[in-house]
Design an enzyme around this catalytic site. Structure first.
Site, mmCIF file in Angstrom:
data_model
loop_
_atom_site.group_PDB
_atom_site.id
_atom_site.type_symbol
_atom_site.label_atom_id
_atom_site.label_comp_id
_atom_site.label_asym_id
_atom_site.label_seq_id
_atom_site.Cartn_x
_atom_site.Cartn_y
_atom_site.Cartn_z
ATOM 1 N N HIS A 73 0.840 -1.204 0.000
ATOM 2 C CA HIS A 73 0.000 0.000 0.000
ATOM 3 C C HIS A 73 0.875 1.254 0.000
ATOM 4 C CE1 HIS A 73 -3.685 -2.221 0.636
ATOM 5 N NE2 HIS A 73 -4.358 -1.087 0.656
ATOM 6 N N LYS A 91 -10.420 -8.122 7.577
ATOM 7 C CA LYS A 91 -11.110 -8.441 8.826
ATOM 8 C C LYS A 91 -10.972 -7.264 9.771
ATOM 9 C CE LYS A 91 -7.258 -10.699 11.169
ATOM 10 N NZ LYS A 91 -6.705 -11.912 11.727
#
Length: 175
Positions: free
Chosen positions: A37, A102
């Site tokens: 990222h 999650k």
């Protein structure tokens, strides 16, 4: 509700999906975690080429382990999504339609999901070996030096997910 959706259809389905709905997802997905990222955002900021087109992309916060014989990947469970919260609003603003991971997301991510009519999907944590059976292909497409955290293109086949945050602001973590 339960939906069977291909990733190429997620943009058209996004506004119908509600927090708590079950999605059986198939199609192209890109893995990306913290280090990847960071590089993707640096590339965006520098006008450099990206490893994949962000428009309508689905990002899976995962770092698959090497594949045992007969499988496309080894264990491939979701990473805690909150670690990507600093990057997610920009990627959503650039066209990402869904993220899979999650755990909860911060307010800025929730606002970006709503603003961009996107969706956050949760996979079951701790079930990486089971999840790997729903992945039919895995190819490293960028940042090979990051090892298991390199960017990979996966093909999901009937991957079970739950809508955690929908584009209307529904959020399973706030119920």
């Amino acid at each position: 509700m339960e939906y069977r959706i291909n990733t190429s259809q997620l943009r058209e389905y996004a506004e119908r999906l509600k927090a708590g709905d079950r999605v059986i997802l198939s199609g192209k997905v890109y893995t990306s975690r913290d280090a990847a990222h960071k590089r993707i955002v640096e590339a965006l900021n520098n006008g450099a080429e990206l490893p994949y087109d962000l428009k309508d992309a689905v990002i899976y916060y995962a770092g698959p382990t090497p594949a045992p014989e007969g499988l496309a990947v080894g264990s491939c469970g979701p990473t805690t999504s909150g670690r990507m919260d600093v990057f997610a609003p920009l990627l959503l603003d650039k066209g990402v339609v869904a993220m899979v991971g999650k755990g909860e997301r911060n307010r800025a991510v929730c606002d970006a999901i709503i603003r961009n009519k996107a969706v956050y999907l949760c996979a079951i944590g701790g079930a990486g070996a089971l999840a790997s059976k729903c992945i039919t292909s895995c190819d490293v497409i960028a940042y090979d030096d990051l090892g298991c955290e390199s960017v990979k293109e996966l093909t999901f086949s009937d991957f079970p997910l739950t809508v955690a945050i929908d584009c209307s602001g529904g959020n399973i973590f706030e119920r």
